[in-house]
Design a protein around this motif. Structure first.
Motif, PDB file in Angstrom:
ATOM      1  N   UNK A 253       0.831  -1.212   0.000  1.00  0.00           N
ATOM      2  CA  UNK A 253       0.000   0.000   0.000  1.00  0.00           C
ATOM      3  C   UNK A 253       0.863   1.258   0.000  1.00  0.00           C
ATOM      4  N   UNK A 254       1.892   1.256   0.836  1.00  0.00           N
ATOM      5  CA  UNK A 254       2.758   2.423   0.952  1.00  0.00           C
ATOM      6  C   UNK A 254       3.498   2.691  -0.363  1.00  0.00           C
ATOM      7  N   UNK A 255       4.048   1.648  -0.963  1.00  0.00           N
ATOM      8  CA  UNK A 255       4.783   1.832  -2.217  1.00  0.00           C
ATOM      9  C   UNK A 255       3.865   2.347  -3.322  1.00  0.00           C
ATOM     10  N   UNK A 256       2.670   1.775  -3.436  1.00  0.00           N
ATOM     11  CA  UNK A 256       1.700   2.259  -4.434  1.00  0.00           C
ATOM     12  C   UNK A 256       1.311   3.708  -4.170  1.00  0.00           C
ATOM     13  N   UNK A 257       1.094   4.026  -2.880  1.00  0.00           N
ATOM     14  CA  UNK A 257       0.736   5.383  -2.489  1.00  0.00           C
ATOM     15  C   UNK A 257       1.820   6.378  -2.907  1.00  0.00           C
ATOM     16  N   UNK A 258       3.077   6.087  -2.562  1.00  0.00           N
ATOM     17  CA  UNK A 258       4.156   7.024  -2.882  1.00  0.00           C
ATOM     18  C   UNK A 258       4.338   7.203  -4.387  1.00  0.00           C
ATOM     19  N   UNK A 259       4.267   6.120  -5.145  1.00  0.00           N
ATOM     20  CA  UNK A 259       4.409   6.221  -6.602  1.00  0.00           C
ATOM     21  C   UNK A 259       3.283   7.083  -7.173  1.00  0.00           C
ATOM     22  N   UNK A 260       2.063   6.818  -6.746  1.00  0.00           N
ATOM     23  CA  UNK A 260       0.914   7.585  -7.240  1.00  0.00           C
ATOM     24  C   UNK A 260       0.996   9.050  -6.830  1.00  0.00           C
ATOM     25  N   UNK A 261       1.364   9.297  -5.581  1.00  0.00           N
ATOM     26  CA  UNK A 261       1.465  10.673  -5.094  1.00  0.00           C
ATOM     27  C   UNK A 261       2.562  11.437  -5.833  1.00  0.00           C
ATOM     28  N   UNK A 262       3.724  10.830  -5.991  1.00  0.00           N
ATOM     29  CA  UNK A 262       4.832  11.498  -6.696  1.00  0.00           C
ATOM     30  C   UNK A 262       4.436  11.827  -8.130  1.00  0.00           C
ATOM     31  N   UNK A 263       3.765  10.908  -8.782  1.00  0.00           N
ATOM     32  CA  UNK A 263       3.296  11.138 -10.141  1.00  0.00           C
ATOM     33  C   UNK A 263       2.290  12.289 -10.176  1.00  0.00           C
ATOM     34  N   UNK A 264       1.378  12.305  -9.231  1.00  0.00           N
ATOM     35  CA  UNK A 264       0.342  13.336  -9.138  1.00  0.00           C
ATOM     36  C   UNK A 264       0.984  14.715  -8.922  1.00  0.00           C
ATOM     37  N   UNK A 265       1.885  14.805  -7.975  1.00  0.00           N
ATOM     38  CA  UNK A 265       2.533  16.082  -7.650  1.00  0.00           C
ATOM     39  C   UNK A 265       3.367  16.581  -8.834  1.00  0.00           C
ATOM     40  N   UNK A 266       4.092  15.673  -9.492  1.00  0.00           N
ATOM     41  CA  UNK A 266       4.973  16.082 -10.591  1.00  0.00           C
ATOM     42  C   UNK A 266       4.212  16.677 -11.767  1.00  0.00           C
ATOM     43  N   UNK A 267       2.950  16.345 -11.902  1.00  0.00           N
ATOM     44  CA  UNK A 267       2.142  16.870 -13.007  1.00  0.00           C
ATOM     45  C   UNK A 267       1.568  18.252 -12.716  1.00  0.00           C
ATOM     46  N   UNK A 268       1.760  18.728 -11.494  1.00  0.00           N
ATOM     47  CA  UNK A 268       1.267  20.053 -11.107  1.00  0.00           C
ATOM     48  C   UNK A 268       2.308  21.118 -11.422  1.00  0.00           C
ATOM     49  N   UNK A 269       1.831  22.325 -11.638  1.00  0.00           N
ATOM     50  CA  UNK A 269       2.707  23.464 -11.858  1.00  0.00           C
ATOM     51  C   UNK A 269       3.534  23.688 -10.592  1.00  0.00           C
ATOM     52  N   UNK A 270       4.805  24.041 -10.761  1.00  0.00           N
ATOM     53  CA  UNK A 270       5.712  24.284  -9.631  1.00  0.00           C
ATOM     54  C   UNK A 270       5.172  25.379  -8.719  1.00  0.00           C
ATOM     55  N   UNK A 271       5.641  25.380  -7.491  1.00  0.00           N
ATOM     56  CA  UNK A 271       5.247  26.396  -6.521  1.00  0.00           C
ATOM     57  C   UNK A 271       4.099  25.931  -5.654  1.00  0.00           C
ATOM     58  N   UNK A 272       3.186  26.819  -5.410  1.00  0.00           N
ATOM     59  CA  UNK A 272       2.061  26.568  -4.504  1.00  0.00           C
ATOM     60  C   UNK A 272       1.256  25.328  -4.910  1.00  0.00           C
ATOM     61  N   UNK A 273       1.069  25.137  -6.217  1.00  0.00           N
ATOM     62  CA  UNK A 273       0.279  24.002  -6.694  1.00  0.00           C
ATOM     63  C   UNK A 273       0.878  22.665  -6.267  1.00  0.00           C
ATOM     64  N   UNK A 274       2.198  22.545  -6.357  1.00  0.00           N
ATOM     65  CA  UNK A 274       2.831  21.294  -5.931  1.00  0.00           C
ATOM     66  C   UNK A 274       2.805  21.148  -4.415  1.00  0.00           C
ATOM     67  N   UNK A 275       2.951  22.242  -3.700  1.00  0.00           N
ATOM     68  CA  UNK A 275       2.936  22.186  -2.240  1.00  0.00           C
ATOM     69  C   UNK A 275       1.563  21.775  -1.698  1.00  0.00           C
ATOM     70  N   UNK A 276       0.510  22.125  -2.407  1.00  0.00           N
ATOM     71  CA  UNK A 276      -0.849  21.799  -1.962  1.00  0.00           C
ATOM     72  C   UNK A 276      -1.405  20.530  -2.618  1.00  0.00           C
ATOM     73  N   UNK A 277      -0.661  19.961  -3.547  1.00  0.00           N
ATOM     74  CA  UNK A 277      -1.151  18.804  -4.305  1.00  0.00           C
ATOM     75  C   UNK A 277      -1.471  17.605  -3.421  1.00  0.00           C
ATOM     76  N   UNK A 278      -0.790  17.472  -2.282  1.00  0.00           N
ATOM     77  CA  UNK A 278      -1.079  16.315  -1.415  1.00  0.00           C
ATOM     78  C   UNK A 278      -2.529  16.331  -0.938  1.00  0.00           C
ATOM     79  N   UNK A 279      -3.076  17.502  -0.747  1.00  0.00           N
ATOM     80  CA  UNK A 279      -4.467  17.609  -0.290  1.00  0.00           C
ATOM     81  C   UNK A 279      -5.451  17.320  -1.427  1.00  0.00           C
ATOM     82  N   UNK A 280      -5.087  17.725  -2.645  1.00  0.00           N
ATOM     83  CA  UNK A 280      -5.919  17.404  -3.806  1.00  0.00           C
ATOM     84  C   UNK A 280      -5.895  15.893  -4.062  1.00  0.00           C
TER      85      UNK A 280
END
Length: 192
Positions: free
Chosen positions: A60-87
């Protein structure tokens, strides 16, 4: 079914049981029945229920981190990436089988003697916290190590609170609340 597929089938089936009904409530015989395998087959893959749970938490943890990293990397740098964990968490919440944090749910059932499982959960939470530190340092200009730890620690606590409270209340308002508080952690920082 090949050995590796069977191994994963056991982890997935047991993991679904642990996540939906709890670690202590789920018995070996129920796992065997749900997997439609013999007891000897289960024990040829895992020595104990604890070992199955460790494999589940790891998966679960490995899948979570891979998915989260992928999700965050697709966001615009700055505030969007910092808040992406909540999205990302909001999207997880709206999935059909959301039952909160699998690690914290398991933690809530552990006795003080179950140090091995506790260690796994602590290690995974630390990895998540370290990842948040990477996101912070990549999105805030000229940030010190102490400030990185402060901001990433704050994001971590807001996230864990949001996932727990959204499961408790069966509502996503804690996620929105945490997301709205998070920018105050880096309000005085220069973003990328």
């Amino acid at each position: 079914m090949q050995r590796t597929q069977l191994h994963q089938h056991i982890i997935t089936t047991a993991g679904n049981l642990f996540y939906t009904q709890g670690y202590n409530t789920t018995g070996i015989n129920e796992i065997i029945a749900k997997c439609d395998i013999a007891k000897a087959t289960l024990y040829s893959h895992f020595k104990s229920k604890e070992d199955i749970c460790i494999a589940y938490l790891t998966h679960r943890h490995e899948d979570f981190l891979v998915s989260l990293k992928n999700y965050v990397s697709k966001r615009k740098k700055g505030k969007n990436q910092l808040l992406a964990i909540f999205d990302f968490l909001r999207d997880m919440y709206h999935e059909e089988d959301f039952n909160g944090c699998w690690g914290l749910k398991t933690l809530g059932e552990l006795s003080p003697k179950q140090r091995k499982l506790l260690g796994v959960i602590q290690k995974q939470k630390k990895e998540f916290l370290l990842y948040l530190g990477e996101v912070v340092s990549e999105n805030i200009i000229n940030i010190s190590k102490a400030e990185t730890e402060k901001i990433s620690g704050g994001l971590y606590l807001l996230y864990d609170s949001a996932i727990t409270e959204s499961y408790l209340y069966k509502n996503d308002w804690p996620i929105y609340m945490s997301r709205s508080i998070a920018p105050s952690l880096f309000a005085d920082s220069e973003l990328v």
